[in-house]
Design a protein around this motif. Structure first.
Motif, PDB file in Angstrom:
ATOM      1  N   LEU A  32       1.096  57.695  11.045  1.00 44.68           N
ATOM      2  CA  LEU A  32       1.760  56.651  10.437  1.00 44.68           C
ATOM      3  C   LEU A  32       3.133  56.753   9.891  1.00 44.68           C
ATOM      4  O   LEU A  32       3.342  57.704   9.448  1.00 44.68           O
ATOM      5  N   ASP A  33       3.714  55.441   9.555  1.00 41.25           N
ATOM      6  CA  ASP A  33       5.036  55.684   8.695  1.00 41.25           C
ATOM      7  C   ASP A  33       4.645  54.921   7.398  1.00 41.25           C
ATOM      8  O   ASP A  33       4.824  53.619   7.590  1.00 41.25           O
ATOM      9  N   PRO A  34       4.298  55.510   6.398  1.00 43.95           N
ATOM     10  CA  PRO A  34       4.115  54.727   5.156  1.00 43.95           C
ATOM     11  C   PRO A  34       5.238  53.958   4.434  1.00 43.95           C
ATOM     12  O   PRO A  34       5.251  53.165   3.852  1.00 43.95           O
ATOM     13  N   GLY A  35       6.398  54.547   4.823  1.00 42.06           N
ATOM     14  CA  GLY A  35       7.653  53.920   4.555  1.00 42.06           C
ATOM     15  C   GLY A  35       8.279  52.774   5.070  1.00 42.06           C
ATOM     16  O   GLY A  35       9.148  52.083   4.534  1.00 42.06           O
ATOM     17  N   LEU A  48      -3.440  43.813   3.274  1.00 41.92           N
ATOM     18  CA  LEU A  48      -3.895  44.975   4.019  1.00 41.92           C
ATOM     19  C   LEU A  48      -3.721  46.178   2.656  1.00 41.92           C
ATOM     20  O   LEU A  48      -2.891  45.928   1.887  1.00 41.92           O
ATOM     21  N   GLN A  49      -4.644  47.285   2.805  1.00 43.83           N
ATOM     22  CA  GLN A  49      -4.537  48.299   1.914  1.00 43.83           C
ATOM     23  C   GLN A  49      -3.098  48.968   2.226  1.00 43.83           C
ATOM     24  O   GLN A  49      -2.289  48.757   2.966  1.00 43.83           O
ATOM     25  N   PRO A  50      -2.685  49.826   1.150  1.00 46.05           N
ATOM     26  CA  PRO A  50      -1.379  50.650   1.216  1.00 46.05           C
ATOM     27  C   PRO A  50      -1.394  51.660   2.442  1.00 46.05           C
ATOM     28  O   PRO A  50      -2.547  52.015   2.734  1.00 46.05           O
ATOM     29  N   LEU A  87       1.551  39.550   9.340  1.00 44.42           N
ATOM     30  CA  LEU A  87       0.509  40.433   9.533  1.00 44.42           C
ATOM     31  C   LEU A  87       0.840  41.596  10.634  1.00 44.42           C
ATOM     32  O   LEU A  87       0.691  42.675  10.484  1.00 44.42           O
ATOM     33  N   SER A  88       1.088  41.061  11.899  1.00 43.90           N
ATOM     34  CA  SER A  88       1.547  41.807  13.192  1.00 43.90           C
ATOM     35  C   SER A  88       2.795  42.680  12.810  1.00 43.90           C
ATOM     36  O   SER A  88       2.505  43.760  13.319  1.00 43.90           O
ATOM     37  N   SER A  89       3.706  42.002  12.458  1.00 43.80           N
ATOM     38  CA  SER A  89       5.008  42.944  12.183  1.00 43.80           C
ATOM     39  C   SER A  89       4.822  44.049  11.095  1.00 43.80           C
ATOM     40  O   SER A  89       5.337  45.195  11.191  1.00 43.80           O
ATOM     41  N   ARG A  90       4.056  43.945  10.318  1.00 43.03           N
ATOM     42  CA  ARG A  90       3.539  45.267   9.068  1.00 43.03           C
ATOM     43  C   ARG A  90       2.753  46.077   9.733  1.00 43.03           C
ATOM     44  O   ARG A  90       3.155  47.211   9.623  1.00 43.03           O
ATOM     45  N   ILE A  91       1.709  45.793  10.615  1.00 40.15           N
ATOM     46  CA  ILE A  91       0.885  46.579  11.312  1.00 40.15           C
ATOM     47  C   ILE A  91       1.970  47.391  12.218  1.00 40.15           C
ATOM     48  O   ILE A  91       1.924  48.511  12.244  1.00 40.15           O
ATOM     49  N   ALA A  92       2.613  46.625  13.064  1.00 39.42           N
ATOM     50  CA  ALA A  92       3.508  47.351  14.009  1.00 39.42           C
ATOM     51  C   ALA A  92       4.570  48.224  13.336  1.00 39.42           C
ATOM     52  O   ALA A  92       4.960  49.228  13.918  1.00 39.42           O
ATOM     53  N   SER A  93       5.015  47.885  12.039  1.00 39.53           N
ATOM     54  CA  SER A  93       6.081  48.693  11.420  1.00 39.53           C
ATOM     55  C   SER A  93       5.419  50.027  11.116  1.00 39.53           C
ATOM     56  O   SER A  93       5.838  51.128  11.057  1.00 39.53           O
TER      57      SER A  93
END
Length: 382
Positions: free
Chosen positions: A52-55, A67-69, A184-190
Motif C-alpha cells: 500500500l501507499d501510506p503516504g 478509515l484506520q490509518p 471514501l473511494s478516492s482515499r481507498i484508491a489513493s
C-alpha cells in the motif's frame, strides 16, 4: 480448491459454473474448507501481502471517512491474480453503521435510481427509508410481516446510471455522485496506488439470505485502466474470482462486513460471482454494523456522522440477515466522452426477467414467495 476445481472441470459444463453450483447448493450443504478467509492472520502459499501507499492518504484524511490509518490496514493479493487486492476491514471501529445508514436511507433517495422505480411512481419511492423504518425497528413477533419497501429494494444506481438493458452508461442518464462516497473511494484508491481516481458511477446491491450474483465481467466502463472498488456491509458472502475465460476455475473467498476489494490491471476484467450469502465462519470476525458509535472523536470535516437510536437499531436489524455491496467505478478516462446514444432509457419487461448474470437473483424460495409486484425485480450488480 485446485483439486476440487480439477475434479469438477470434467464434462461439458465450464469449471466456473460447476463451482458456482457447488457453493450455491443447499442440500447437502457445501464444504467451505477451501474458502480463503482473509480475516485469519495465517498466511498461505496462495495469499501474499499487498503493498500500500501510506503516504497517499494522511491519517486525518482516512479518519474523515471512517478509515484506520493506512499503515494499519491488512491488505493481501492472490498468486495468479495480478492487480487484485483484498483489504480486510480497514474501517475504524464504530464507523460502519454510518455507511450502512447511507446505503439504506440516503442513497436510495431521488434523484438516484432503484429497481422499485420500475413499478412505482417517483412519489411512492421518494422516502423508502421513512416508509420502512418502523417495520425494521420492530422485533420479530412470530407472525409473517408484510414486506417493507426496503425489504423489496434490490439495487440502486448512482452517478452515471447503468442501463441494464443495453449494458451501457450515457451522458444523458446522470445525477450527481454522492460526495461522501466519492471521498471514501478516492482515499481507498489513493492508498492502493491510484491517485486521482474519480468515482463516477456506483451500484448498490441489496442481498437477502438466499440471493446470489451470476457469473459476469465488469466491462461496460469506457476506461478499464482505473480500478473497480467493492465495499461489503452486513452478513458475509462467498465471492468467486475466476479468469478471462469461463473455463478457468475460480478461487473462493469470504467477504465479511467492512471488507474492501480492488480489481485493477489484469484482474479488472476477470469473471466473478457471488453464489451464496453465509454466516461468518466459527471464530471469524464479529459484525461491527451494530456498534454504538465511533470509538474516537470525529475529525473536523468528517463524513461519518453519529446515528440516532432509531436509525442504528434499524440498520443493525437489517444487516443481521442481509448484505449491502457497493461497487464504485470511474467510467471515463482523461479526454474520453460517450458515443452518441438514444435519449430514452426506459427499461422493458424483458429486462426484468430472472436469471440475468450481471445482477443478483433471489433463491428458489424467494421466487416462490414473490407476487407480480415490484419485488419481482432482481438486485443489480455489474
Amino acid at each position: 480448491m485446485a483439486k476440487m476445481a480439477a475434479s469438477m472441470a470434467e464434462g461439458g459444463e465450464d469449471a466456473f459454473r460447476k463451482i458456482f453450483k457447488f457453493y450455491k447448493r443447499r442440500n447437502p450443504p457445501p464444504d467451505f474448507s477451501d474458502v480463503i478467509d482473509f480475516s485469519k492472520r495465517v498466511p498461505s502459499d496462495q495469499v501474499v501481502p499487498a503493498a500500500l501507499d501510506p503516504g497517499g492518504v494522511s491519517d486525518v484524511e482516512a479518519a474523515r471517512v471512517g478509515l484506520q490509518p493506512v499503515r494499519d490496514w491488512r491488505a493481501f493479493g492472490l498468486q495468479g491474480y495480478p492487480g487484485f487486492m483484498f483489504i480486510s476491514n480497514p474501517f475504524m471501529p464504530g464507523s460502519q453503521p454510518s455507511w450502512v445508514r447511507q446505503c439504506l436511507k440516503i442513497y436510495p433517495r431521488k434523484p438516484n435510481v432503484c429497481n422499485l422505480d420500475m413499478h412505482m411512481s417517483p412519489s411512492d419511492t421518494q422516502d423508502i427509508w421513512d416508509k420502512s423504518v418502523h417495520g425494521l425497528g420492530c422485533p420479530p413477533s412470530g407472525k409473517t410481516q408484510p414486506k417493507t419497501l426496503l425489504d423489496r429494494l434490490r439495487w440502486v444506481t448512482l452517478g452515471y446510471h447503468y442501463n441494464w438493458d443495453t449494458k451501457t452508461y450515457s451522458a444523458n442518464h446522470h445525477t450527481p455522485f454522492p460526495a461522501d462516497l466519492h471521498s471514501l473511494s478516492s482515499r481507498i484508491a489513493s492508498a492502493c496506488g491510484f491517485p486521482g481516481f474519480n468515482a463516477e458511477a456506483g451500484i448498490l446491491n441489496y442481498y437477502r439470505s438466499d440471493s446470489s450474483l451470476g457469473i459476469h465481467v465488469d466491462e461496460s466502463e469506457l476506461d478499464h485502466s482505473r480500478p473497480l472498488l467493492s465495499f461489503s456491509f452486513g452478513t458475509s458472502a462467498i465471492f468467486l474470482l475466476g479468469g478471462t475465460r469461463r473455463q478457468d476455475p475460480p478461487t473462493a473467498m469470504y467477504m465479511h462486513s467492512g471488507d474492501v476489494m480492488v480489481m485493477s490491471g489484469q484482474s479488472r476484467l476477470l469473471y466473478h460471482a457471488v453464489p451464496r450469502i453465509v454466516a461468518a465462519p466459527q471464530g471469524g470476525p464479529a459484525s461491527e454494523t451494530d456498534s454504538r458509535g465511533p470509538a474516537s472523536p470525529l475529525q473536523e470535516g468528517s463524513v461519518v456522522e453519529p446515528l440516532s437510536e432509531q436509525d442504528r437499531d434499524a440498520c443493525s436489524r437489517y444487516t443481521h440477515s442481509s448484505r449491502v455491496n457497493v461497487t464504485v467505478r470511474q467510467v471515463l478516462g482523461p479526454g474520453q466522452s460517450f458515443p452518441e446514444t438514444p435519449s430514452s432509457h426506459q427499461r422493458t419487461d424483458a429486462e426484468q426477467t430472472e436469471g440475468r448474470h450481471d445482477r443478483p437473483a433471489e433463491g428458489e424460495r424467494g421466487k416462490r414467495r414473490r407476487s407480480s409486484s415490484c419485488d419481482s425485480v432482481d438486485t443489480a450488480e455489474t
